[in-house]
Design a protein around this motif. Structure first.
Motif, PDB file in Angstrom:
ATOM      1  N   CYS A   1       5.877   0.933  -4.879  1.00 57.99           N
ATOM      2  CA  CYS A   1       4.939   2.047  -5.007  1.00 57.99           C
ATOM      3  C   CYS A   1       4.506   2.230  -6.457  1.00 57.99           C
ATOM      4  O   CYS A   1       5.147   1.714  -7.377  1.00 57.99           O
ATOM      5  CB  CYS A   1       5.589   3.349  -4.515  1.00 57.99           C
ATOM      6  N   THR A   2       3.432   2.982  -6.635  1.00 57.26           N
ATOM      7  CA  THR A   2       3.011   3.361  -7.980  1.00 57.26           C
ATOM      8  C   THR A   2       4.117   4.172  -8.640  1.00 57.26           C
ATOM      9  O   THR A   2       4.629   5.109  -8.030  1.00 57.26           O
ATOM     10  CB  THR A   2       1.729   4.207  -7.915  1.00 57.26           C
ATOM     11  N   PRO A   3       4.523   3.831  -9.861  1.00 53.43           N
ATOM     12  CA  PRO A   3       5.613   4.571 -10.516  1.00 53.43           C
ATOM     13  C   PRO A   3       5.296   6.060 -10.628  1.00 53.43           C
ATOM     14  O   PRO A   3       4.226   6.433 -11.096  1.00 53.43           O
ATOM     15  CB  PRO A   3       5.720   3.910 -11.893  1.00 53.43           C
ATOM     16  N   ARG A   4       6.220   6.885 -10.170  1.00 56.40           N
ATOM     17  CA  ARG A   4       6.005   8.340 -10.247  1.00 56.40           C
ATOM     18  C   ARG A   4       6.304   8.887 -11.629  1.00 56.40           C
ATOM     19  O   ARG A   4       5.845   9.968 -11.974  1.00 56.40           O
ATOM     20  CB  ARG A   4       6.897   9.052  -9.231  1.00 56.40           C
TER      21      ARG A   4
ATOM     22  N   TYR B   1       0.843  -1.199   0.000  1.00 54.46           N
ATOM     23  CA  TYR B   1       0.000   0.000   0.000  1.00 54.46           C
ATOM     24  C   TYR B   1       0.878   1.248   0.000  1.00 54.46           C
ATOM     25  O   TYR B   1       1.710   1.448   0.880  1.00 54.46           O
ATOM     26  CB  TYR B   1      -0.921   0.027   1.212  1.00 54.46           C
ATOM     27  N   ASP B   2       0.696   2.072  -1.029  1.00 56.38           N
ATOM     28  CA  ASP B   2       1.394   3.353  -1.194  1.00 56.38           C
ATOM     29  C   ASP B   2       0.487   4.431  -0.612  1.00 56.38           C
ATOM     30  O   ASP B   2      -0.460   4.879  -1.248  1.00 56.38           O
ATOM     31  CB  ASP B   2       1.643   3.576  -2.689  1.00 56.38           C
ATOM     32  N   ILE B   3       0.778   4.858   0.626  1.00 52.49           N
ATOM     33  CA  ILE B   3      -0.129   5.754   1.332  1.00 52.49           C
ATOM     34  C   ILE B   3      -0.178   7.138   0.702  1.00 52.49           C
ATOM     35  O   ILE B   3      -1.214   7.816   0.747  1.00 52.49           O
ATOM     36  CB  ILE B   3       0.256   5.851   2.829  1.00 52.49           C
ATOM     37  N   GLN B   4       0.907   7.571   0.070  1.00 49.76           N
ATOM     38  CA  GLN B   4       0.922   8.904  -0.526  1.00 49.76           C
ATOM     39  C   GLN B   4       0.039   8.978  -1.765  1.00 49.76           C
ATOM     40  O   GLN B   4      -0.568  10.011  -2.042  1.00 49.76           O
ATOM     41  CB  GLN B   4       2.360   9.306  -0.884  1.00 49.76           C
ATOM     42  N   ALA B   5      -0.027   7.885  -2.516  1.00 53.36           N
ATOM     43  CA  ALA B   5      -0.849   7.856  -3.728  1.00 53.36           C
ATOM     44  C   ALA B   5      -2.180   7.142  -3.519  1.00 53.36           C
ATOM     45  O   ALA B   5      -3.014   7.137  -4.420  1.00 53.36           O
ATOM     46  CB  ALA B   5      -0.079   7.167  -4.866  1.00 53.36           C
ATOM     47  N   ASP B   6      -2.381   6.553  -2.325  1.00 52.76           N
ATOM     48  CA  ASP B   6      -3.582   5.764  -2.025  1.00 52.76           C
ATOM     49  C   ASP B   6      -3.800   4.699  -3.097  1.00 52.76           C
ATOM     50  O   ASP B   6      -4.871   4.589  -3.705  1.00 52.76           O
ATOM     51  CB  ASP B   6      -4.816   6.677  -1.912  1.00 52.76           C
ATOM     52  N   THR B   7      -2.768   3.894  -3.317  1.00 47.67           N
ATOM     53  CA  THR B   7      -2.840   2.821  -4.316  1.00 47.67           C
ATOM     54  C   THR B   7      -2.211   1.548  -3.762  1.00 47.67           C
ATOM     55  O   THR B   7      -1.370   1.591  -2.857  1.00 47.67           O
ATOM     56  CB  THR B   7      -2.091   3.197  -5.615  1.00 47.67           C
ATOM     57  N   TRP B   8      -2.633   0.427  -4.335  1.00 42.34           N
ATOM     58  CA  TRP B   8      -2.045  -0.872  -4.022  1.00 42.34           C
ATOM     59  C   TRP B   8      -1.220  -1.356  -5.214  1.00 42.34           C
ATOM     60  O   TRP B   8      -1.629  -1.207  -6.360  1.00 42.34           O
ATOM     61  CB  TRP B   8      -3.134  -1.891  -3.713  1.00 42.34           C
TER      62      TRP B   8
END
Length: 514
Positions: free
Chosen positions: A495-498, A224-231
Motif C-alpha cells: 500500500c501507499t505508505p501512511r 491497488y490500495d482501495i482506501q487511498a485509490d493508488t497503485w
C-alpha cells in the motif's frame, strides 16, 4: 490445575477445554510451563470469535502470549464493523483501549461513519461517565474521509457533539477545513494528508500481474490500495515476464497458470507467497495453455481451454495443492481460447472465447458432483478476450471483442432462471483486461481498446448501478491477470505508505511531468 501440570511433566500432553483454559493458563504461566501456555494460547486462538475476541485480547495484557495477542488484535481490527455494532464486550472497553483500536491505520472499515456510530454506542452505554471523553476520541476518527452530507447532518448535529461543542469545536472545524481542501484542491496542487484524512489500510489488496506492454510481455506486478485509490509497484526481481496467463489466490498463495512470454507457450505453474515475496514452481499442467481460463472451487484450481501453440483447446484440468497434482476432467463442449471463467453455486462457469475461426457467444458450466459440462443460454453477443466474474450472485460478462470491434457492453447471467440481462456499459471499450471484485465493487483494469493498450481502470457499483473511473495503473498493458489477496499481515508493504504525508500524483499531474 497442579495435577494437570504434573501430568504434563511426565506425558508432555494436556487436555485443554473451555472449562479449564481460564485457570490452566494462569497456573502454567505462574510456574513457567511454556508448553501448556502455548497449548492454551493455541486453543484460544482457534476459538476466536466476535463474542470473545476482546476478552482474549485483554487476557494477553496479563499473561505473556505474544502470538495470541497479535491474532486477537488482528481479529478485532478485521471484524471491527460487526464488533462495534453488536458486541457486548466492546461496550466494556476502557477509553485507552478504545482509542488504541480506532486510531489504527489497519482498522478494517469501508466508511468512517461506522467508527463514529460505534463510538456513540460505546459512550451511550455509560453516558454520565463517558460523554466527557468525546473530545479525546473524536480526533482518532478520520472525520475528513466521511461523506460531507453525513458529516454535516449526522456527526455535526449529533446530540453528544452539540453538548460538547466547546471542546469539539476545533476538531469539527479542522475536519471541515481538511475536507474542503481535499475536495476543492486544484489538480496541480500538492495536498498533504492530515491525521483526520489519512486513509486507513485496506483489508484486501488487488494484484495486477504481468501482461503485454509495448511490444513485449512484462513482469510488472502492481497492487491497488482501495482506501487511498493508488497503485503501488511491488515487482520482484525474480518475476518472469508473462502474458495471457491466469491468476488465482488460494490458501495464502497467488498462482500464475500458463501464459506466453513471446517465445514459449507455458504449461508451467508458479505460486507467489505475498508474505515472504518469494516464487516457487509447482507441478506443470498436462497441456501448454496460453489464453487460458482459470477458477478456484472447493480448494482446487481449474485450468480450461487456451492455445498450446498449435490448436485451440477444449480440454480442462484440475489442480489439488495438497497432492501437487493436475488431473484431467471431461473436455468442454467447445474449443475455447481467450475465454474467461468464474465460480458460482458450486459450479465452474466459462463464457465466450475464440475457437480458431469465430468469436463465441456460448457458455457452459462444470459440476464436480456429476463430473459433467452443461451448456447454458448463450450470451446476447459474441465475446473473445472478455472478463467473467461472479458479482452479486450472478455471472457478469464484461467487454471483449466480437470479431469486429472492442466492446463496452456488460450482461449478467442468473443461474436460477438461465437468462441474461443487460447491464450499464463500461466507460471505455476494451478486451484482454484484468477483472476482479473488491469491497463489493467490480473492477476492470487495462486491456486493449482497439487502438492501443491502456492503463485506464474503472469500477462498477451495483448499489448505484454506475461505472466510475479510478486511479490509472502505472503502466499500459493488456493480457494481464488479477486476483484479490485478503488479510495480509504485511498489507502495508502493498500500500501507499501512511507515514508519508504526501499522496501520489494524480494522473493529470503525472502527465504534466512528461
Amino acid at each position: 490445575m497442579m495435577r494437570l501440570i504434573i501430568e504434563y511433566a511426565y506425558t508432555r500432553s494436556v487436555l485443554v477445554t473451555e472449562d479449564n483454559v481460564g485457570r490452566l493458563l494462569p497456573a502454567a504461566d505462574q510456574f513457567c510451563v511454556l508448553g501448556i501456555v502455548q497449548a492454551c494460547a493455541d486453543f484460544l486462538e482457534a476459538r476466536l470469535c466476535l463474542q470473545n475476541c476482546i476478552s482474549i485480547w485483554r487476557f494477553t495484557d496479563v499473561y505473556f502470549c505474544p502470538e495470541l495477542r497479535c491474532q486477537a488484535s488482528r481479529f478485532i481490527l478485521q471484524h471491527f464493523e460487526e464488533i462495534g455494532r453488536a458486541s457486548q464486550e466492546f461496550l466494556e472497553l476502557t477509553l485507552a483501549e478504545l482509542c488504541d483500536i480506532i486510531e489504527r491505520d489497519n482498522l478494517n472499515v469501508k466508511q468512517e461513519d461506522v467508527v463514529f456510530s460505534s463510538v456513540v454506542r460505546w459512550i451511550a452505554h455509560k453516558p454520565h461517565e463517558r460523554k466527557g471523553y468525546l473530545s479525546t476520541v473524536l480526533p482518532k476518527i478520520r472525520l475528513a474521509l466521511m461523506n460531507p452530507d453525513y458529516f454535516l447532518n449526522v456527526v455535526k448535529m449529533n446530540s453528544l457533539v452539540k453538548d460538547s461543542y466547546a471542546d469539539c469545536k476545533c476538531i469539527i472545524l479542522n475536519a471541515l477545513r481538511t475536507m474542503c481542501n481535499s475536495r476543492f484542491k486544484t489538480l496541480t496542487s500538492c495536498h498533504y494528508y492530515s491525521p483526520l484524512s489519512r486513509p486507513r489500510l485496506p483489508y484486501a489488496i488487488l494484484l495486477a500481474i504481468g501482461g503485454w506492454s509495448g511490444n513485449t510481455p512484462t513482469n510488472v506486478i502492481e497492487s491497488y490500495d482501495i482506501q487511498a485509490d493508488t497503485w503501488v509497484n511491488v515487482t520482484q526481481k525474480e518475476d518472469n515476464p508473462r502474458a495471457y496467463h491466469g491468476t488465482v489466490y488460494l490458501d495464502g498463495f497467488v498462482y500464475c497458470v500458463g501464459g506466453y512470454d513471446a517465445v514459449e507457450f507455458f504449461s508451467e505453474v508458479c505460486k507467489f507467497d505475498p508474505v515472504t515475496h518469494t516464487w516457487h514452481k509447482v507441478a506443470p499442467m498436462h497441456s501448454r495453455r496460453c489464453y487460458v481460463s482459470v477458477a478456484v472451487l472447493h480448494g482446487c484450481i481449474y485450468a480450461m481451454g487456451g492455445f498450446d501453440g498449435y490448436i485451440r483447446l477444449n480440454s480442462a484440468e484440475r489442480y489439488e495443492p495438497k497432492t501437487n497434482q493436475w488431473s484431467l476432467i471431461p473436455p468442454m463442449h467447445e474449443q475455447r481460447s481467450d475465454a474467461n471463467a468464474t465460480t458460482l453455486h458450486d459450479k465452474v462457469y466459462i463464457c465466450g472465447g475464440f475457437n480458431g475461426e469465430h468469436c463465441l457467444s456460448t457458455a457452459e458450466y462444470y459440476c464436480p458432483e456429476t463430473n459433467q459440462w452443461t451448456e447454458i443460454t448463450p450470451m446476447s453477443g459474441r465475446h473473445s478476450g472478455l472478463g467473467v466474474i461472479t458479482y452479486g450472485e450472478e455471472v457478469y460478462v464484461v467487454g471483449g471483442f466480437d470479431g469486429v470491434s472492442r466492446l463496452r457492453s456488460v450482461e449478467a447471467y442468473n443461474p436460477l432462471t438461465n437468462t441474461w440481462r443487460a447491464m450499464p456499459d463500461m466507460i471505455v471499450a476494451r478486451s484482454n483486461f484484468g477483472i476482479e471484485v473488491l469491497d463489493d465493487r467490480l473492477f476492470v483494469l487495462g486491456g486493449f481498446n482497439g487502438f492501443t493498450t491502456t492503463f485506464y481502470a474503472e469500477c462498477f457499483d451495483e448499489k448505484t448501478n454506475e461505472w466510475c473511473s479510478i486511479q490509472d495503473m502505472g503502466i499500459f498493458r493488456s493480457a494481464l491477470s488479477c486476483c484479490v489477496v485478503p488479510g495480509l499481515p504485511n498489507v502495508s508493504e502493498y500500500c501507499t505508505p501512511r507515514d508519508s504525508q504526501k499522496p501520489p500524483l494524480s494522473t493529470y499531474e503525472r502527465e504534466l511531468q512528461f
